[in-house]
Every structure is written in C-alpha cells, then in structure tokens.
Design an enzyme around this catalytic site. Structure first.
Site, PDB file in Angstrom:
ATOM      1  CD  GLN A 385      76.715  57.800  43.405  1.00 42.54           C
ATOM      2  OE1 GLN A 385      76.989  56.471  44.446  1.00 42.54           O
ATOM      3  NE2 GLN A 385      77.929  57.787  42.577  1.00 42.54           N
ATOM      4  CG  ASP A 387      75.408  53.468  42.201  1.00 38.49           C
ATOM      5  OD1 ASP A 387      75.795  53.472  40.988  1.00 38.49           O
ATOM      6  OD2 ASP A 387      76.114  53.125  43.852  1.00 38.49           O
ATOM      7  CG  HIS A 389      77.539  48.131  41.448  1.00 41.18           C
ATOM      8  ND1 HIS A 389      76.519  49.093  42.869  1.00 41.18           N
ATOM      9  CD2 HIS A 389      78.333  49.468  41.257  1.00 41.18           C
ATOM     10  CE1 HIS A 389      77.165  50.585  42.952  1.00 41.18           C
ATOM     11  NE2 HIS A 389      78.170  50.261  42.199  1.00 41.18           N
ATOM     12  CE  LYS A 473      85.921  56.610  32.166  1.00 42.92           C
ATOM     13  NZ  LYS A 473      85.954  57.362  33.191  1.00 42.92           N
ATOM     14  CG  HIS A 519      81.040  50.182  39.437  1.00 41.82           C
ATOM     15  ND1 HIS A 519      80.452  50.739  40.431  1.00 41.82           N
ATOM     16  CD2 HIS A 519      81.955  49.458  39.009  1.00 41.82           C
ATOM     17  CE1 HIS A 519      82.119  50.229  41.409  1.00 41.82           C
ATOM     18  NE2 HIS A 519      82.726  49.151  40.111  1.00 41.82           N
TER      19      HIS A 519
HETATM   20 ZN    ZN Z   1      79.470  51.636  42.112  1.00 42.17          ZN
END
Ligand code: ZN
Ligand code: ZN
Length: 647
Positions: A385, A387, A389, A473, A519
């Site tokens: 990912q 990713d 945060h 989201k 996220h």
């Molecule tokens: Zn996450």
C-alpha cells in the site's frame, strides 16, 4: 389530488393512484417509450405501481443506473424462463442484476450440464420468448401459499429463501410460464429487451456456502438496441486486448510462480523500475505536503491486532499465526499498517504543536484471499500500500482533506485520468447508535468533507449510511479509457484506532485530547494501481513513467557495435534505452518492439554508422528522421521535463 415533486424541484398535481407510466405519458409520449422504471420517495418501483400520496418522483431511462438495473434484472427472469423451457425440471436459486448484466444460479435436472455450447440456444430461446412481449405480473400471496406453490413446482431453493422471510405477504412475478419469488423492481414487460448475450458459465455454491450444493451460474447481458450490444462486445474485446495480465507479460513487468505461491506477484526488473518510479513520484509530492517516511516490520504480535481490533474482525480469515516457541508469543503477518503507525505515534508524548503528524510508508501487507478470487495484480495475497496516516486535531480535518485531495488530483493529472467523481460516505441519518466517536466530531468531519469537495469544485455524490462505524470517508471513482469504473484514492476518518490505542496529545489548554486519525492511500496498492494503469493506457504509459523509453535496433549484426554505443550514450544522457541485437530481420524487430509499447524506435544501419547519427521513429506517429544522439536525447528529456514540471 397529490403533489408529485420532480428532481429539478418542479411540482405537478395528479389524481391519487396515478402510475409512473401515466406521469411519463403526461410529460411526453417519447419519454413514455424510453422510460424503464421510476422511484417514489427514493425507492425504485415499477412504472405501473399506483402512487397514492405526495411524493418525490424520478423517472429512469437506460442511461440511469437504476434503469439498467431494472432492465438487467428483468432479463434474468427472461433467461430463467428460457432455461425452464429448454430444461424442464431446472431448479432456480437467485438471479440478480450485477455491474454489467445479470446472472441466474440454476440447478439443471440430473444429467444436464449447461456449457458454452448451449449459449446460442439460450439466447435464441430468450429472443423467441421476448417476441411474445409478456408482462411481468406482480402478485401478493401469503407465506404458506408461497411455500406450497414452490414446493409443488419442485423449487426447493426458492422455498429455502421463503422460509427465511418474515411472515406476511410475499410477492411473486410471473411472465409467461415462469413464476419467480421476487421483490422487484422490473420492467413492465420483456418487450424492451431487444438484444441478449449469454456471456459465461461458472459454478457457485448455494448461498456462497461450500458445504451446500454447487449450482450453475449463467451470466448474461442485454440491451434495448442491437447496436448497444455490438458496442459492448467490442468493448469486451478491447478489454481483453488491454488485460493487464497479458500486457504485463508482453512488457515483462511482473510474474507469478506456482512454486512461490498463488496470488504472490513478483516484479521483474522492468516492472520494478516502473514501480519505483511511481513510488518516487509520490514520495516527492508527499515530502512537499509535509509527510514523513517511516518503515515498519512485516509482522506484528497477536496482541497488537487484538488491541487494534483487527484480530477479532479478520483473525480467522487472515493468515495463521507464526509461532515462536522460545518467547511463547504469537506473531501474525501484517494485514494493514495502521496499528504499527499508531505505535509510532504513541512512542513519545505529543503536543498540539506537533500535529498534524503525517506518517507515510510503502507498507507490504498480506491478506488471505480464496484462490478462486485471485486475479492478476488486482486480487492478490501480498501487496504494497502507498499508505499514510495523518494524526491531527479535530479542527484540522478539513485542511488535511484538502491537502490529500490535492495529492490525488496531481496524480490523476500526471497519469491522464481525466474522468473521475467523488463519493462521500456519511452516517445513517436515523440510526446513529452504531457509530463510534462524538456527535460533534462526526458533524464537523462530515461537514468538512462536503466543504472540501465544494472548494475543489469536485462533483461528489453523498451516500448516507455508507460510512464505516469508525468514521466518514471520501472515495474517488475513476473512469478508465473503456468507461469502466475503478475506486482509487480513499480518504478515511477514524475515531476508533486512536481510542483503542489510547492516543493523546496535550492541547493548548494543557489538557489531554484524542487526535483524529486519517487513513489515505491515493494508489490503493501499487499492484492494483499498476493493473488499472496498464488497462487504462493499454501499456502506453506516459513517457516519464515508461520502463524503456527507446529501443535501439541495428539493421543487421554488422551494426551491433555501433548500436550498443548508441544505447550506452542514450543511457548516459538520461534516456532509458534497451537494445534489440537479435539476428532478426528489421521488420520483425519493429513488430516485436511495437508490442512492447516502447515509445521510440531507434534504427541504425550503414548510413547512420558512417554519419554517426540515428534514425528515429515514434510509435503511432511515424518517422522523425535522422539526427544526432544528443539531439534525440534532448527531445525526450524536454518532453519529460515538461510533463513532470508540476511534481
Ligand atoms: Zn490505515
Ligand atoms: Zn425479479
């Protein structure tokens, strides 16, 4: 009289009991011919259902998803009717509309196997039945009558479905000799179904349960015009041509090995170069937006996932724990990066001045997918990912959304995704007990997301009740070159993990507060994103991303030395170059390299060697003539600089 309110806000009066079709006819006879279904106060219903009270009203045509849904769902009934005629005694499961078309799960009588060779017969029978233009007749019957009816007709699966329904009225729909247990909505008749195609057949366990019988799932698609079917089939052909598994092999980007394991992609050198370039591109942008890169291990203790709640939620579907006997602890493969990042946040005391803290990681995670679900790079068991945060104060949520949206829009622009929209998932408007986090924070976050979309001028659809229990989201839905929709770039607010990990910061008031966690992964995963990118571009990536930008092709072996010299020079000048020095005819080399989508074909022969030049041909555009290596390198580098100047 009742008041009917249309989507544009206009209101008309009708006699109570008016139907959707009558309303359509009152507007125009042409509309009445095109309309497929309607909605009354947000519920899609058939066009012949009487409307008895004031209502918000919409009509749906083929162009509307609701219209297509009713069309395809009705087509599944028509296909079932055809199958019942072809193979009497067939038992029926369920037959829903899907993203593209419909299917019906059927259990043919003993000894009958429905296979591809039957598709034409099914299609023919469907069109034969369609000629009768049968109405779909709705009836309401009691549960006991329904049970008796379907038992008399040997429809055990239908009866199992009825058993699960609450007592009271059950609806059936009948067209011709086919009676189905169904809630609707359908078309009024099968007449509008002008073109059908049976697409595939597979097996599916009854109710998705591998202990239950295996049924035959027959997939179909249908259209109101023959021309639309032809266009659709052409699109399917084009999609096959663009299949990322096929292009990934031709361009030598990635591979799978049965020995390594199913669903575990391995990136070949050219694919790795492509992926690293994408990662660098995102890292560069993220650095500008204040992200800090971190790295965390591929495993975590079982306790980590018990704390995060992932163990309770995904534990048994996930990979088995890794036992470490000496320590008596259990470790698990990392299914997501968030818990590790929470631990980094909690590592030292944080103050309001430290926020937002943006931790980014290209984190590889592992999730168990059934082998039947695996598909190329889009459904895998190990993936990375992009990713990050973001830990922030509640008043910073909107700003952070705006910043993440900026990143996503830069990516879409750089990679030629021009067609996208956003979907905002909010809480259920009524039932609010199931959500974690304070009302005040939810309202602020929901409002922030809506405002952020407005400020960016981003068309956004609001879906109530679609939010996760832990936060609202925003998703981006991207349309690719073939009009297929992909979900890319989710931004998710989370009130849950900060709570579970007891994360805190000291506020300006010197008191402890809970940060909000966001996220976000603009690509989603590197694997899935590269798959989408391949299918969107058919392997013709933007020049700045191309694994090979040029290929040198000596006309014969005699010129291989000069060819290698040219390739070396181009590499030195920053043009990613490969060489095709096989002893093949030049025509063959051109064809093979065109398949690899390398943008520039550099040809060297007698004349070029003597003059120390190269002949350049641009794929899809033609000859660029002969030039010096430096001049060509400048053309490529200038183009790349122009494309990448914004990131
Ligand atoms: Zn996450
Ligand atoms: Zn139905």
């Amino acid at each position: 009289m009742i008041k009917i309110t249309f989507p544009d806000g206009s209101v008309r009066e009708y006699a109570a009991g008016v139907t959707g079709m009558e309303i359509a006819e009152s507007i125009s006879s042409r509309l009445a011919q095109e309309v497929l279904a309607c909605s009354v106060n947000g519920v899609t219903v058939e066009l012949n259902r009487p409307i008895t009270e004031d209502a918000e009203f919409r009509l749906f045509k083929w162009e509307d998803p609701e219209g297509k849904h009713a069309f395809w769902h009705t087509s599944s009934h028509l296909m079932a009717e055809a199958i019942q005629e072809l193979w009497p005694g067939t038992q029926f499961g369920i037959g829903p509309a899907i993203e593209q078309g419909f299917y019906y799960d059927v259990m043919p009588p003993e000894g009958v196997v429905i296979s591809e060779s039957d598709f034409a017969r099914i299609e023919q029978k469907m069109m034969e039945l369609q000629q009768r233009k049968e109405n779909l007749v709705r009836s309401e019957i009691s549960k006991s009558d329904a049970l008796k009816f379907f038992a008399d007709h040997g429809q055990n699966y239908k009866n199992e479905l009825i058993e699960d329904l609450e007592d009271g009225t059950i609806t059936t729909y009948t067209q011709g000799a086919f009676v189905d247990l169904c809630r609707g909505p359908h078309l009024l008749s099968t007449a509008p179904i002008k073109a059908v195609k049976v697409m595939a057949v597979s097996s599916a366990y009854w109710r998705g349960d591998e202990k239950r019988p295996q049924m035959t799932r027959v997939y179909g698609v249908s259209f109101p015009k023959k021309k639309l079917l032809d266009e659709y089939l052409q699109m399917i052909e084009e999609a096959k041509r663009r299949d990322h598994r096929k292009i990934g092999k031709e361009m030598e980007l990635f591979m799978f090995s049965e020995l390594v394991g199913k669903g575990l992609p391995m990136w070949l050198p050219k694919g790795t170069a492509l992926r690293l370039r994408l990662e660098d591109f995102l890292k560069k942008i993220q650095k500008r937006f204040g992200y800090q890169q971190v790295m965390t291990p591929h495993i975590g203790s079982k306790n980590l996932y018990i704390t995060s709640g992932h163990y309770a939620k995904y534990g048994k579907d996930s990979f088995q724990p890794i036992h470490t006997p000496e320590e008596g602890e259990e470790y698990m493969l990392k299914p997501m990066n968030c818990p590790h990042h929470c631990a980094i946040y909690a590592w030292k005391p944080r103050s309001y001045r430290d926020l937002p803290l943006r931790l980014a990681e290209f984190g590889t995670v592992y999730r168990y997918e059934q082998s039947g679900e695996l598909h190329g790079l889009t459904r895998v068991r190990g993936f990375t990912q992009d990713d990050a945060h973001i830990f922030c104060r509640p008043d910073q949520v909107k700003d952070e959304f705006l910043r993440v949206m900026d990143i996503i829009l830069i990516i879409f622009k750089a990679l030629n995704f021009q067609n996208y929209e956003a979907q905002i998932s909010l809480r259920d408007q009524v039932n609010r007990d199931k959500y974690i986090g304070s009302d005040e924070n939810w309202e602020r976050a929901e409002q922030s997301i809506i405002e952020a979309c407005q400020e960016k001028g981003l068309p956004a659809r609001i879906e109530y009740g679609e939010a996760a229990f832990y936060g609202p989201k925003l998703d981006f839905m991207v349309k690719d070159a073939l009009g297929r929709r992909w979900q890319l770039g989710t931004i998710q607010v989370d009130y849950n993990l900060p709570e579970r990990f007891g994360l805190e910061y000291t506020g300006a008031d010197n008191l402890k507060h809970r940060p909000v966690m966001i996220h976000r992964a603009p690509f989603g995963s590197m694997e899935r994103f590269v798959a989408v990118l391949i299918e969107h571009t058919a392997g013709r990536f933007p020049l700045w991303l191309m694994p090979d930008q040029a290929v040198v092709m000596p006309i014969s072996d005699k010129f291989n030395d000069y060819g290698h010299e040219v390739a070396r020079q181009l590499e030195m000048l920053g043009v990613r170059t490969t060489i095709d020095d096989r002893s093949e005819k030049i025509g063959r080399k051109i064809r093979d390299n065109e398949l690899k989508h390398i943008p520039y074909l550099v040809i060297v022969g007698e004349k070029e060697t003597a003059e120390q030049t190269i002949s350049v041909r641009k794929q899809g555009e033609g000859e660029m003539g002969s030039m010096k290596v430096e001049a060509f390198a400048k053309i490529v580098n200038d183009l790349v600089d122009e494309m990448t100047k914004e990131f």
